[in-house]
Design a protein around this motif. Structure first.
Motif, PDB file in Angstrom:
ATOM      1  N   THR A   1       0.834  -1.206   0.000  1.00  0.00           N
ATOM      2  CA  THR A   1       0.000   0.000   0.000  1.00  0.00           C
ATOM      3  C   THR A   1       0.865   1.251   0.000  1.00  0.00           C
ATOM      4  O   THR A   1       0.619   2.191  -0.766  1.00  0.00           O
ATOM      5  CB  THR A   1      -0.934   0.008   1.232  1.00  0.00           C
ATOM      6  OG1 THR A   1      -1.726  -1.174   1.211  1.00  0.00           O
ATOM      7  CG2 THR A   1      -1.810   1.239   1.252  1.00  0.00           C
ATOM      8  N   LEU A   2       1.879   1.250   0.845  1.00  0.00           N
ATOM      9  CA  LEU A   2       2.771   2.415   0.912  1.00  0.00           C
ATOM     10  C   LEU A   2       3.607   2.573  -0.352  1.00  0.00           C
ATOM     11  O   LEU A   2       3.904   3.687  -0.767  1.00  0.00           O
ATOM     12  CB  LEU A   2       3.664   2.319   2.147  1.00  0.00           C
ATOM     13  CG  LEU A   2       2.948   2.589   3.472  1.00  0.00           C
ATOM     14  CD1 LEU A   2       3.839   2.234   4.647  1.00  0.00           C
ATOM     15  CD2 LEU A   2       2.488   4.038   3.553  1.00  0.00           C
ATOM     16  N   ARG A   3       3.975   1.462  -0.985  1.00  0.00           N
ATOM     17  CA  ARG A   3       4.721   1.556  -2.237  1.00  0.00           C
ATOM     18  C   ARG A   3       3.876   2.226  -3.309  1.00  0.00           C
ATOM     19  O   ARG A   3       4.324   3.128  -4.014  1.00  0.00           O
ATOM     20  CB  ARG A   3       5.154   0.156  -2.699  1.00  0.00           C
ATOM     21  CG  ARG A   3       6.028   0.172  -3.947  1.00  0.00           C
ATOM     22  CD  ARG A   3       6.500  -1.228  -4.337  1.00  0.00           C
ATOM     23  NE  ARG A   3       5.440  -2.220  -4.366  1.00  0.00           N
ATOM     24  CZ  ARG A   3       4.564  -2.376  -5.373  1.00  0.00           C
ATOM     25  NH1 ARG A   3       4.618  -1.569  -6.418  1.00  0.00           N
ATOM     26  NH2 ARG A   3       3.633  -3.304  -5.321  1.00  0.00           N
ATOM     27  N   ARG A   4       2.602   1.799  -3.414  1.00  0.00           N
ATOM     28  CA  ARG A   4       1.701   2.424  -4.396  1.00  0.00           C
ATOM     29  C   ARG A   4       1.452   3.900  -4.045  1.00  0.00           C
ATOM     30  O   ARG A   4       1.459   4.760  -4.922  1.00  0.00           O
ATOM     31  CB  ARG A   4       0.374   1.661  -4.461  1.00  0.00           C
ATOM     32  CG  ARG A   4       0.470   0.380  -5.269  1.00  0.00           C
ATOM     33  CD  ARG A   4      -0.890  -0.250  -5.531  1.00  0.00           C
ATOM     34  NE  ARG A   4      -1.585  -0.656  -4.314  1.00  0.00           N
ATOM     35  CZ  ARG A   4      -1.389  -1.809  -3.680  1.00  0.00           C
ATOM     36  NH1 ARG A   4      -0.512  -2.664  -4.148  1.00  0.00           N
ATOM     37  NH2 ARG A   4      -2.071  -2.099  -2.592  1.00  0.00           N
ATOM     38  N   GLN A   5       1.248   4.174  -2.772  1.00  0.00           N
ATOM     39  CA  GLN A   5       1.031   5.559  -2.343  1.00  0.00           C
ATOM     40  C   GLN A   5       2.269   6.404  -2.639  1.00  0.00           C
ATOM     41  O   GLN A   5       2.163   7.562  -3.044  1.00  0.00           O
ATOM     42  CB  GLN A   5       0.698   5.597  -0.852  1.00  0.00           C
ATOM     43  CG  GLN A   5       0.283   6.957  -0.364  1.00  0.00           C
ATOM     44  CD  GLN A   5      -0.048   6.955   1.116  1.00  0.00           C
ATOM     45  OE1 GLN A   5       0.279   6.036   1.863  1.00  0.00           O
ATOM     46  NE2 GLN A   5      -0.710   8.011   1.548  1.00  0.00           N
ATOM     47  N   ASN A   6       3.446   5.818  -2.467  1.00  0.00           N
ATOM     48  CA  ASN A   6       4.692   6.507  -2.767  1.00  0.00           C
ATOM     49  C   ASN A   6       4.723   6.953  -4.229  1.00  0.00           C
ATOM     50  O   ASN A   6       5.084   8.092  -4.534  1.00  0.00           O
ATOM     51  CB  ASN A   6       5.872   5.569  -2.472  1.00  0.00           C
ATOM     52  CG  ASN A   6       7.204   6.206  -2.790  1.00  0.00           C
ATOM     53  OD1 ASN A   6       7.691   7.029  -2.043  1.00  0.00           O
ATOM     54  ND2 ASN A   6       7.784   5.813  -3.914  1.00  0.00           N
ATOM     55  N   TYR A   7       4.337   6.054  -5.156  1.00  0.00           N
ATOM     56  CA  TYR A   7       4.329   6.410  -6.576  1.00  0.00           C
ATOM     57  C   TYR A   7       3.341   7.540  -6.852  1.00  0.00           C
ATOM     58  O   TYR A   7       3.626   8.450  -7.631  1.00  0.00           O
ATOM     59  CB  TYR A   7       3.982   5.199  -7.438  1.00  0.00           C
ATOM     60  CG  TYR A   7       5.051   4.129  -7.442  1.00  0.00           C
ATOM     61  CD1 TYR A   7       6.395   4.438  -7.598  1.00  0.00           C
ATOM     62  CD2 TYR A   7       4.704   2.792  -7.301  1.00  0.00           C
ATOM     63  CE1 TYR A   7       7.368   3.451  -7.601  1.00  0.00           C
ATOM     64  CE2 TYR A   7       5.679   1.795  -7.308  1.00  0.00           C
ATOM     65  CZ  TYR A   7       7.002   2.142  -7.452  1.00  0.00           C
ATOM     66  OH  TYR A   7       7.968   1.165  -7.458  1.00  0.00           O
ATOM     67  N   GLU A   8       2.185   7.482  -6.222  1.00  0.00           N
ATOM     68  CA  GLU A   8       1.156   8.503  -6.442  1.00  0.00           C
ATOM     69  C   GLU A   8       1.610   9.876  -5.958  1.00  0.00           C
ATOM     70  O   GLU A   8       1.478  10.870  -6.670  1.00  0.00           O
ATOM     71  CB  GLU A   8      -0.142   8.106  -5.743  1.00  0.00           C
ATOM     72  CG  GLU A   8      -0.842   6.928  -6.376  1.00  0.00           C
ATOM     73  CD  GLU A   8      -2.013   6.425  -5.545  1.00  0.00           C
ATOM     74  OE1 GLU A   8      -2.429   7.120  -4.590  1.00  0.00           O
ATOM     75  OE2 GLU A   8      -2.523   5.329  -5.857  1.00  0.00           O
ATOM     76  N   VAL A   9       2.141   9.930  -4.733  1.00  0.00           N
ATOM     77  CA  VAL A   9       2.531  11.244  -4.206  1.00  0.00           C
ATOM     78  C   VAL A   9       3.792  11.765  -4.887  1.00  0.00           C
ATOM     79  O   VAL A   9       3.964  12.972  -5.026  1.00  0.00           O
ATOM     80  CB  VAL A   9       2.664  11.247  -2.668  1.00  0.00           C
ATOM     81  CG1 VAL A   9       1.334  10.960  -2.006  1.00  0.00           C
ATOM     82  CG2 VAL A   9       3.720  10.298  -2.187  1.00  0.00           C
TER      83      VAL A   9
END
Length: 158
Positions: free
Chosen positions: A79-87
């Motif tokens: 989840t944090l990896r995907r959120q990292n890409y988004e932000v």
């Protein structure tokens, strides 16, 4: 004959007064439009810089969360990896907007450096490197805000 001459002078005086009033009003309107344009551009810059600073702050938080998640072997890593890409995408987009609106090389340099410092806080680094990155990223954000403040003060109209 004197009456005709006086009438002609009165008409010419009225016409001249009207032309002068028109010219002054037109000049005033142009100045107001120019000032409004300068202020609108300044506000666009303020907004772009504020959005970028906010995006960097969010990116920094996600990078720190992700580092903790990986190093503590938590379940939220994907989840944090995907959120990292988004932000990160939002931060890069915001930086590009700043670079489109701002010519100041020092501010542009601080924008790039802040992003680079935050990106260096990746999951594989040591605890000491992470602490150093956290401090460096805080300093980089402060330098960015200081450069933005200086630029905006210089760009103020009048």
């Amino acid at each position: 004959m004197t009456a005709i001459f006086a009438s002609v002078v009165a008409v010419l005086g009225t016409l001249l007064g009207s032309l002068a009033t028109y010219a002054i009003q037109r000049s005033t309107v142009r100045q107001q439009q120019a000032l409004a344009g300068v202020e609108r551009r300044r506000q666009e810059r303020v907004d772009a810089i504020a959005v970028y600073a906010e995006a960097l702050t969010t990116y920094r938080r996600v990078r720190m969360d992700r580092w903790h998640s990986v190093n503590e072997d938590r379940d939220d890593q994907d989840t944090l990896r995907r959120q990292n890409y988004e932000v990160r995408a939002a931060a890069v987009s915001a930086r590009l907007r700043v670079e489109l609106l701002v010519e100041d090389q020092e501010l542009r340099k601080q924008c790039r450096l802040a992003l680079e410092v935050i990106e260096a806080m990746r999951p594989g680094i040591t605890s000491e490197e992470f602490d150093q990155g956290r401090n460096e990223s805080r300093t980089a954000l402060t330098r960015l805000v200081d450069a933005a403040r200086k630029f905006l003060e210089q760009a103020q109209p009048g």
